[in-house]
Design a protein around this motif. Structure first.
Motif, PDB file in Angstrom:
ATOM      1  N   PRO A 282      44.119  10.192  23.335  1.00  0.00           N
ATOM      2  CA  PRO A 282      45.397  10.517  23.985  1.00  0.00           C
ATOM      3  C   PRO A 282      46.272  11.381  23.075  1.00  0.00           C
ATOM      4  CG  PRO A 282      45.395   8.232  23.240  1.00  0.00           C
ATOM      5  CD  PRO A 282      44.015   8.770  22.987  1.00  0.00           C
ATOM      6  N   GLU A 283      47.107  12.182  23.693  1.00  0.00           N
ATOM      7  CA  GLU A 283      48.074  12.995  22.947  1.00  0.00           C
ATOM      8  C   GLU A 283      49.347  12.189  22.741  1.00  0.00           C
ATOM      9  OE1 GLU A 283      48.683  17.091  24.079  1.00  0.00           O
ATOM     10  OE2 GLU A 283      46.747  17.140  25.087  1.00  0.00           O
ATOM     11  N   PRO A 284      50.146  12.485  21.719  1.00  0.00           N
ATOM     12  CA  PRO A 284      49.885  13.476  20.673  1.00  0.00           C
ATOM     13  C   PRO A 284      48.797  12.989  19.716  1.00  0.00           C
ATOM     14  CG  PRO A 284      51.904  12.305  20.172  1.00  0.00           C
ATOM     15  CD  PRO A 284      51.420  11.786  21.505  1.00  0.00           C
ATOM     16  N   ARG A 285      47.990  13.904  19.262  1.00  0.00           N
ATOM     17  CA  ARG A 285      46.833  13.563  18.437  1.00  0.00           C
ATOM     18  C   ARG A 285      47.097  13.863  16.965  1.00  0.00           C
ATOM     19  NH1 ARG A 285      43.726  16.872  22.880  1.00  0.00           N
ATOM     20  NH2 ARG A 285      43.276  15.187  24.334  1.00  0.00           N
ATOM     21  N   VAL A 286      46.553  13.006  16.122  1.00  0.00           N
ATOM     22  CA  VAL A 286      46.598  13.205  14.671  1.00  0.00           C
ATOM     23  C   VAL A 286      45.158  13.104  14.180  1.00  0.00           C
ATOM     24  CG1 VAL A 286      47.411  12.295  12.468  1.00  0.00           C
ATOM     25  CG2 VAL A 286      48.904  12.210  14.481  1.00  0.00           C
ATOM     26  N   VAL A 287      44.718  14.098  13.423  1.00  0.00           N
ATOM     27  CA  VAL A 287      43.359  14.100  12.891  1.00  0.00           C
ATOM     28  C   VAL A 287      43.386  13.454  11.510  1.00  0.00           C
ATOM     29  CG1 VAL A 287      41.377  15.520  12.287  1.00  0.00           C
ATOM     30  CG2 VAL A 287      42.887  16.236  14.127  1.00  0.00           C
TER      31      VAL A 287
ATOM     32  N   VAL B 173      44.664  28.245   9.473  1.00  0.00           N
ATOM     33  CA  VAL B 173      43.687  28.419  10.550  1.00  0.00           C
ATOM     34  C   VAL B 173      43.364  27.080  11.210  1.00  0.00           C
ATOM     35  CG1 VAL B 173      41.321  29.125  11.082  1.00  0.00           C
ATOM     36  CG2 VAL B 173      42.723  30.528   9.555  1.00  0.00           C
ATOM     37  N   MET B 174      43.012  26.060  10.398  1.00  0.00           N
ATOM     38  CA  MET B 174      42.680  24.749  10.962  1.00  0.00           C
ATOM     39  C   MET B 174      43.878  24.142  11.695  1.00  0.00           C
ATOM     40  SD  MET B 174      39.522  23.887  10.528  1.00  0.00           S
ATOM     41  CE  MET B 174      39.269  22.128  10.317  1.00  0.00           C
ATOM     42  N   ALA B 175      45.076  24.329  11.165  1.00  0.00           N
ATOM     43  CA  ALA B 175      46.272  23.795  11.826  1.00  0.00           C
ATOM     44  C   ALA B 175      46.461  24.450  13.189  1.00  0.00           C
ATOM     45  CB  ALA B 175      47.497  24.005  10.950  1.00  0.00           C
ATOM     46  N   ASN B 176      46.286  25.749  13.274  1.00  0.00           N
ATOM     47  CA  ASN B 176      46.429  26.440  14.558  1.00  0.00           C
ATOM     48  C   ASN B 176      45.373  26.003  15.560  1.00  0.00           C
ATOM     49  OD1 ASN B 176      48.573  28.635  14.978  1.00  0.00           O
ATOM     50  ND2 ASN B 176      47.984  28.890  12.829  1.00  0.00           N
TER      51      ASN B 176
ATOM     52  N   HIS C 208      44.796  22.279  20.345  1.00  0.00           N
ATOM     53  CA  HIS C 208      43.984  21.218  20.933  1.00  0.00           C
ATOM     54  C   HIS C 208      44.783  19.915  21.080  1.00  0.00           C
ATOM     55  CE1 HIS C 208      40.146  19.915  22.317  1.00  0.00           C
ATOM     56  NE2 HIS C 208      39.873  19.112  21.314  1.00  0.00           N
ATOM     57  N   GLY C 209      46.119  20.018  21.000  1.00  0.00           N
ATOM     58  CA  GLY C 209      46.974  18.858  21.230  1.00  0.00           C
ATOM     59  C   GLY C 209      47.263  18.013  20.015  1.00  0.00           C
ATOM     60  N   CYS C 210      46.928  18.511  18.829  1.00  0.00           N
ATOM     61  CA  CYS C 210      47.190  17.755  17.598  1.00  0.00           C
ATOM     62  C   CYS C 210      48.546  18.128  17.025  1.00  0.00           C
ATOM     63  CB  CYS C 210      46.103  18.038  16.558  1.00  0.00           C
ATOM     64  SG  CYS C 210      44.453  17.543  17.088  1.00  0.00           S
ATOM     65  N   VAL C 211      49.207  17.144  16.424  1.00  0.00           N
ATOM     66  CA  VAL C 211      50.509  17.383  15.809  1.00  0.00           C
ATOM     67  C   VAL C 211      50.456  17.302  14.293  1.00  0.00           C
ATOM     68  CG1 VAL C 211      51.807  16.630  17.830  1.00  0.00           C
ATOM     69  CG2 VAL C 211      51.180  14.958  16.064  1.00  0.00           C
ATOM     70  N   GLY C 212      49.307  16.837  13.754  1.00  0.00           N
ATOM     71  CA  GLY C 212      49.211  16.727  12.311  1.00  0.00           C
ATOM     72  C   GLY C 212      47.827  16.310  11.869  1.00  0.00           C
ATOM     73  N   ALA C 213      47.664  16.341  10.541  1.00  0.00           N
ATOM     74  CA  ALA C 213      46.409  15.935   9.912  1.00  0.00           C
ATOM     75  C   ALA C 213      46.728  15.053   8.712  1.00  0.00           C
ATOM     76  CB  ALA C 213      45.610  17.154   9.465  1.00  0.00           C
TER      77      ALA C 213
ATOM     78  N   GLY D  37      42.198  14.479   0.976  1.00  0.00           N
ATOM     79  CA  GLY D  37      41.843  15.757   0.360  1.00  0.00           C
ATOM     80  C   GLY D  37      43.058  16.639   0.205  1.00  0.00           C
ATOM     81  N   GLY D  38      42.812  17.917  -0.022  1.00  0.00           N
ATOM     82  CA  GLY D  38      43.896  18.861  -0.234  1.00  0.00           C
ATOM     83  C   GLY D  38      44.206  19.692   0.999  1.00  0.00           C
ATOM     84  N   VAL D  39      45.375  20.309   0.986  1.00  0.00           N
ATOM     85  CA  VAL D  39      45.812  21.209   2.039  1.00  0.00           C
ATOM     86  C   VAL D  39      46.350  22.482   1.400  1.00  0.00           C
ATOM     87  CG1 VAL D  39      46.310  19.368   3.692  1.00  0.00           C
ATOM     88  CG2 VAL D  39      48.105  20.136   2.140  1.00  0.00           C
ATOM     89  N   ARG D  40      46.510  23.503   2.213  1.00  0.00           N
ATOM     90  CA  ARG D  40      47.061  24.770   1.729  1.00  0.00           C
ATOM     91  C   ARG D  40      47.902  25.409   2.832  1.00  0.00           C
ATOM     92  NH1 ARG D  40      44.050  29.388   2.709  1.00  0.00           N
ATOM     93  NH2 ARG D  40      44.399  30.138   0.597  1.00  0.00           N
ATOM     94  N   ASP D  41      48.482  26.567   2.551  1.00  0.00           N
ATOM     95  CA  ASP D  41      49.298  27.314   3.525  1.00  0.00           C
ATOM     96  C   ASP D  41      50.467  26.478   4.050  1.00  0.00           C
ATOM     97  OD1 ASP D  41      47.375  29.341   3.240  1.00  0.00           O
ATOM     98  OD2 ASP D  41      46.248  28.669   4.996  1.00  0.00           O
ATOM     99  N   ILE D  42      51.129  25.786   3.152  1.00  0.00           N
ATOM    100  CA  ILE D  42      52.195  24.847   3.515  1.00  0.00           C
ATOM    101  C   ILE D  42      53.321  25.511   4.328  1.00  0.00           C
ATOM    102  CG2 ILE D  42      53.958  23.276   2.587  1.00  0.00           C
ATOM    103  CD1 ILE D  42      51.049  22.318   2.268  1.00  0.00           C
ATOM    104  N   ASP D  43      53.793  26.662   3.899  1.00  0.00           N
ATOM    105  CA  ASP D  43      54.892  27.322   4.610  1.00  0.00           C
ATOM    106  C   ASP D  43      54.491  27.731   6.018  1.00  0.00           C
ATOM    107  OD1 ASP D  43      56.507  27.039   2.369  1.00  0.00           O
ATOM    108  OD2 ASP D  43      56.044  29.035   1.606  1.00  0.00           O
ATOM    109  N   GLU D  44      53.314  28.336   6.157  1.00  0.00           N
ATOM    110  CA  GLU D  44      52.847  28.787   7.458  1.00  0.00           C
ATOM    111  C   GLU D  44      52.643  27.617   8.411  1.00  0.00           C
ATOM    112  OE1 GLU D  44      51.617  29.603   4.521  1.00  0.00           O
ATOM    113  OE2 GLU D  44      51.306  31.764   4.391  1.00  0.00           O
ATOM    114  N   VAL D  45      52.062  26.554   7.910  1.00  0.00           N
ATOM    115  CA  VAL D  45      51.782  25.382   8.738  1.00  0.00           C
ATOM    116  C   VAL D  45      53.083  24.678   9.114  1.00  0.00           C
ATOM    117  CG1 VAL D  45      50.677  23.119   8.760  1.00  0.00           C
ATOM    118  CG2 VAL D  45      49.451  25.103   7.849  1.00  0.00           C
ATOM    119  N   GLY D  46      54.008  24.583   8.171  1.00  0.00           N
ATOM    120  CA  GLY D  46      55.293  23.956   8.467  1.00  0.00           C
ATOM    121  C   GLY D  46      56.047  24.677   9.568  1.00  0.00           C
ATOM    122  N   SER D  47      55.953  26.008   9.600  1.00  0.00           N
ATOM    123  CA  SER D  47      56.662  26.769  10.632  1.00  0.00           C
ATOM    124  C   SER D  47      56.056  26.561  12.019  1.00  0.00           C
ATOM    125  CB  SER D  47      56.688  28.261  10.282  1.00  0.00           C
ATOM    126  OG  SER D  47      55.392  28.820  10.404  1.00  0.00           O
ATOM    127  N   LEU D  48      54.822  26.058  12.081  1.00  0.00           N
ATOM    128  CA  LEU D  48      54.192  25.737  13.364  1.00  0.00           C
ATOM    129  C   LEU D  48      54.690  24.408  13.929  1.00  0.00           C
ATOM    130  CD1 LEU D  48      50.423  26.355  12.506  1.00  0.00           C
ATOM    131  CD2 LEU D  48      51.886  27.805  13.913  1.00  0.00           C
TER     132      LEU D  48
END
Length: 153
Positions: free
Chosen positions: A11-16, A33-36, A41-46, A50-61
């Motif tokens: 069910p949405e909202p989805r978190v991976v 890319v993965m965030a987009n 696909h109805g996800c709001v977060g992950a 592990g690690g993440v990157r592109d913090i500014d770009e992902v935050g603006s989404l």
């Protein structure tokens, strides 16, 4: 594709929630890319250990990351299993778990009490605002403050 198919069943909202099996993450699976892809696909977060990157770009989404680290490089990731319990941040997360995350981290909300959480959170917030309002009135008088707090016992 198996991950996206599994997500579609939830069910949405989805978190991976993804467990990184590396002893120490060396590259980020999650970035812009993965965030987009997952947002579409109805996800709001992950959530990942592990690690993440592109913090500014992902935050603006409006997509949220909860991770152990921020890394500069991509990962050469290999998906091992989908739809199984994973260990992330000392917590075992079952598929379909109800999670709450904010700037302090992520917790699982037991479904048995899920309907009570909003009212309980409102009560805590109201009490905290009253206490903060009281102590902001000037210099703290310990006796008066003790009397004030007695009303909350």
């Amino acid at each position: 594709m198996s991950l996206l198919r599994h997500i579609a069943e939830l069910p949405e909202p989805r978190v991976v929630v993804v467990e990184d099996l590396d002893e120490r993450p060396v590259g980020a699976l999650w970035g812009e890319v993965m965030a987009n892809i997952h947002r579409a696909h109805g996800c709001v977060g992950a959530v990942t250990n592990g690690g993440v990157r592109d913090i500014d770009e992902v935050g603006s989404l409006g997509f949220r990351f909860y991770a152990s680290s921020v890394l500069v490089s991509h990962a050469n990731a290999h998906l091992v299993e989908v739809g199984v319990p994973v260990r992330v941040g000392g917590m075992v997360v079952e598929p379909g778990a109800l999670l709450h995350g904010d700037s302090h981290g992520v917790v699982e909300v037991p479904r048995a009490i899920a309907g009570e959480v909003a009212a309980a959170a409102h009560s805590v917030e109201t009490t905290e605002r009253e206490i903060i309002g009281h102590v902001r009135q000037g210099r703290l008088d310990v006796e008066r403050f003790g009397d004030f707090l007695a009303a909350y016992e």
